[in-house]
Design an enzyme around this catalytic site. Structure first.
Site, PDB file in Angstrom:
ATOM      1  N   LYS A 207      12.558-100.316   4.670  1.00 38.12           N
ATOM      2  CA  LYS A 207      11.899-101.406   5.382  1.00 38.12           C
ATOM      3  C   LYS A 207      10.383-101.333   5.164  1.00 38.12           C
ATOM      4  CE  LYS A 207      11.300-103.291   9.998  1.00 38.12           C
ATOM      5  NZ  LYS A 207      11.636-103.247  11.408  1.00 38.12           N
ATOM      6  N   GLU A 213      10.673 -89.524   2.300  1.00 34.37           N
ATOM      7  CA  GLU A 213      11.916 -89.123   1.624  1.00 34.37           C
ATOM      8  C   GLU A 213      12.277 -90.145   0.535  1.00 34.37           C
ATOM      9  OE1 GLU A 213      11.464 -89.265   4.865  1.00 34.37           O
ATOM     10  OE2 GLU A 213      12.477 -87.637   5.925  1.00 34.37           O
ATOM     11  N   GLY A 268      15.453-101.074  11.585  1.00 31.10           N
ATOM     12  CA  GLY A 268      16.127-100.328  10.514  1.00 31.10           C
ATOM     13  C   GLY A 268      17.608-100.094  10.810  1.00 31.10           C
ATOM     14  N   ARG A 269      17.902 -99.652  12.031  1.00 29.47           N
ATOM     15  CA  ARG A 269      19.294 -99.317  12.352  1.00 29.47           C
ATOM     16  C   ARG A 269      20.142-100.552  12.637  1.00 29.47           C
ATOM     17  NH1 ARG A 269      15.563 -97.563  15.757  1.00 29.47           N
ATOM     18  NH2 ARG A 269      15.523 -98.258  17.926  1.00 29.47           N
ATOM     19  N   GLU A 354      19.007 -93.351  18.389  1.00 33.69           N
ATOM     20  CA  GLU A 354      17.629 -93.749  18.106  1.00 33.69           C
ATOM     21  C   GLU A 354      17.257 -94.928  19.018  1.00 33.69           C
ATOM     22  OE1 GLU A 354      16.156 -95.293  14.153  1.00 33.69           O
ATOM     23  OE2 GLU A 354      15.464 -93.244  13.915  1.00 33.69           O
ATOM     24  N   HIS A 385      42.886 -81.287  15.009  1.00 30.20           N
ATOM     25  CA  HIS A 385      43.113 -79.899  14.600  1.00 30.20           C
ATOM     26  C   HIS A 385      41.811 -79.118  14.608  1.00 30.20           C
ATOM     27  CE1 HIS A 385      47.267 -80.775  13.538  1.00 30.20           C
ATOM     28  NE2 HIS A 385      46.776 -81.974  13.265  1.00 30.20           N
ATOM     29  N   LYS A 505       7.194 -85.999  11.779  1.00 28.22           N
ATOM     30  CA  LYS A 505       6.724 -86.499  10.470  1.00 28.22           C
ATOM     31  C   LYS A 505       5.259 -86.129  10.277  1.00 28.22           C
ATOM     32  CE  LYS A 505       9.426 -90.820  10.242  1.00 28.22           C
ATOM     33  NZ  LYS A 505       9.340 -92.278  10.172  1.00 28.22           N
TER      34      LYS A 505
HETATM   35  O1  F6P Z   1      12.325 -92.160  10.882  1.00 27.51           O
HETATM   36  C1  F6P Z   1      13.104 -93.132  11.476  1.00 27.51           C
HETATM   37  C2  F6P Z   1      13.109 -94.409  10.707  1.00 27.51           C
HETATM   38  O2  F6P Z   1      11.955 -95.129  10.944  1.00 27.51           O
HETATM   39  C3  F6P Z   1      14.352 -95.209  11.051  1.00 27.51           C
HETATM   40  O3  F6P Z   1      14.212 -95.950  12.195  1.00 27.51           O
HETATM   41  C4  F6P Z   1      14.555 -96.004   9.814  1.00 27.51           C
HETATM   42  O4  F6P Z   1      15.840 -96.536   9.752  1.00 27.51           O
HETATM   43  C5  F6P Z   1      14.273 -94.960   8.772  1.00 27.51           C
HETATM   44  O5  F6P Z   1      13.216 -94.196   9.297  1.00 27.51           O
HETATM   45  C6  F6P Z   1      13.947 -95.463   7.404  1.00 27.51           C
HETATM   46  O6  F6P Z   1      12.820 -96.290   7.397  1.00 27.51           O
HETATM   47  P1  F6P Z   1      12.482 -97.204   6.159  1.00 27.51           P
HETATM   48  O7  F6P Z   1      13.601 -98.166   5.979  1.00 27.51           O
HETATM   49  O8  F6P Z   1      11.200 -97.875   6.503  1.00 27.51           O
HETATM   50  O9  F6P Z   1      12.347 -96.316   4.953  1.00 27.51           O
END
Ligand code: F6P
Length: 537
Positions: A207, A213, A268-269, A354, A385, A505
């Site tokens: 987003k 990452e 995002g979620r 979240e 199990h 972060k």
């Molecule tokens: O660190 C949490 C977060 O902001 C989530 O809410 C989001 O889904 C994820 O990181 C990834 O964010 P982006 O889509 O901006 O890379």
């Protein structure tokens, strides 16, 4: 601490009602009312929602609905759908519901109807997905794309992975899908180790397009591609982006013609049915994707229009409040009896935790009550199990959601009957247990009898549907989304921000130069300093 919520008459009535009912066994509730299993269920949208195996009676429900009314839930639902800026801490509208609004409908954000934009992106996605699926879209060396790698994390990963796994039955099997999320290099290395760069498309999904990452993995992917294809022009045929941030997409070197957009009013979620679902659409095809959107929309309409007494997300949300805030339950198990839903609990973890893992109200007051539960689960029968022992005989109260389908997508003889028998049996065993008398009547020796007693009285919901289809998956996801909103409204928190992820972060960014010894002097606590020192050595 008392807050607006705990001072409300609905809450206070629930507190005293809790004292009356807390020790009532589910067994007696069923004995007293032979129609309970029929009364306490809702059948709508092809969902059989059974909530009879809960520690509730009619009064509990009445008080929970009263609480919902006192908290203004109906108005709050209307505010969300109408595009009000209910995400107050970020001053944003919350309109994932517009992502599945049918063509021709009107959803206004700041006076602008966003539905045409949503459908314009869907059309671009459909055309792109069609080109990949048909082989028309070629890699830089002229070969068709056979591998699709989604790079993203959190909401830009969990939805796509879950949906791919859930709908694999409908997916193009001559295409390979991989999902890279973790900054751990092993994730990327394992995802691409058997792929040919010439036939691989990367979808960089973020987003913000700033997430460390995702950006690190995307840069590594570009290097991996160019190590083989050399010419930087190859990037255009092998990278597309899904983002709200065109500027950063351009800075990364992806042509913004190859970008699929979405909007800041999609969290995002809550984004797997936006362009973030591009990998899903390539896998299952645009037709199935539209069916999924229709399922989402049907549930949205149900949430918006059904009276609370017949409203599945509202009832589920309120039952959660009942257990978390009155019984002190801390976790909620989600137990899909369908192997394709194996990533569904992981997806729900972000959606629920979240969203409602919050310690202050919208006004910034500390809440004086428990909020979001820990969500977890695994598909049945595997879980039976492993961890079900604790659910049946442990000391924690763990409400369970069972999710099952009548028809298997892979109808091998007996498998589905055995699977569904197990799901139904688990709900029965949890609710009714086995008394000491029943155990003794079986001839169990006295010394073993206590070990074989099942207290029962362990609540569960069963969500039963005909078949795992794209549409039914859409309904299921929207059900949990709207359940989360219901709970957020009751608790008075903001389910749409996630400030709790920030501190870690920021500290990681500070520690990176320290690990690289660019910053020699360590000014942390003694434990953190030692850990950094140990790594440096
Ligand atoms: O660190 C949490 C977060 O902001 C989530 O809410 C989001 O889904 C994820 O990181 C990834 O964010 P982006 O889509 O901006 O890379």
């Amino acid at each position: 601490m008392t807050t607006e919520l705990t001072k409300s008459s609905g809450w206070k009535s629930l507190e005293s009602h809790f004292q009356e009912i807390k020790n009532t066994p589910i067994r007696s509730l069923f004995n007293e009312d032979k129609t309970r299993g029929t009364r306490l269920r809702v059948e709508d949208l092809g969902i059989y929602f059974d909530y009879s195996k809960h520690r509730i009676n009619d009064k509990t429900l009445e008080l929970l609905f009263q609480l919902a009314r006192e908290r203004g839930l109906a108005d709050k639902i209307a505010s969300m759908f109408s595009g009000e800026k209910i995400n107050t801490t970020e001053n944003r509208a919350v309109l994932h519901t517009a992502l599945r609004a049918p063509r021709g409908s009107v959803v206004l954000v700041d006076g602008v109807n966003v539905v045409p934009e949503v459908h314009a992106v869907l059309e671009r996605m459909a055309s792109f997905a069609g080109n990949i699926r048909s082989g028309e879209w070629k890699g830089y060396t002229g070969k068709p794309i056979r591998n699709i790698v989604n790079i993203g994390i959190g909401g830009s990963d969990l939805g796509p992975v879950m949906a791919y796994e859930a709908l694999k039955f409908y997916a193009r099997r001559n295409l390979t899908f991989r999902f890279v999320s973790n900054i751990d290099g092993s994730d990327f290395a394992e995802a691409v180790r058997d792929l040919s760069p010439e036939e691989t498309l990367f979808i960089v999904s973020s987003k913000t397009f700033t997430t460390i990452e995702t950006m690190t993995n995307a840069r590594t992917a570009r290097k991996w591609l160019l190590d083989k294809l050399v010419n930087p022009k190859a990037v255009a045929s092998h990278f597309v982006a899904v983002s709200t941030n065109a500027k950063e997409v351009g800075n990364f070197g992806i042509d913004t013609h190859n970008m699929f957009g979405f909007w800041d009013w999609v969290g995002g979620r809550y984004s797997m049915d936006s362009a973030i679902g591009l990998s899903t659409m390539i896998a299952i095809g645009p037709g199935h994707f539209y069916e999924m959107l229709d399922g989402f929309h049907q549930m949205d309409e149900h949430f918006r229009n059904a009276p609370f007494e017949r409203n599945i997300p509202v009832i589920m949300g309120l039952l959660g409040i009942w257990y978390i805030d009155f019984f002190g339950a801390q976790t909620q198990a989600v137990l899909p009896y369908d192997n394709y839903l194996k990533r569904f609990p992981a997806y729900l973890q972000q959606l629920t935790m979240e969203s409602n893992g919050k310690h202050v109200t919208l006004d910034g007051e500390l809440v004086g009550y428990a909020t979001g539960a820990v969500y977890w689960g695994e598909p049945g029968t595997n879980g039976q199990h492993s961890f079900y022992q604790l659910i049946h005989q442990g000391t924690s109260l763990i409400p369970c959601d069972f999710i099952g389908f009548k028809t298997s997508l892979n109808p091998l003889p007996l498998h589905q009957d055995y699977l569904m028998a197990n799901m139904i049996a688990q709900g029965e065993a949890l609710a009714f247990g086995k008394t000491a008398e029943e155990v003794k009547a079986e001839g169990v020796p006295d010394n073993l009898a206590p070990h074989k007693v099942f207290e029962g009285n362990r609540p569960s919901t069963t969500l039963f549907m005909e078949k795992l289809t794209p549409g039914n998956l859409g309904k299921l996801i929207a059900l949990y989304e709207q359940m989360v909103y219901t709970q957020g409204v009751i608790w008075g928190v903001n389910p749409f921000d996630q400030m709790g992820v920030e501190l870690g972060k920021v500290l990681a960014m500070k520690i990176i130069p320290e690990l690289l010894e660019k910053e020699k002097l360590l000014r942390h606590d003694s434990s953190t300093n030692n850990l950094i020192g140990y790594y440096r050595e």
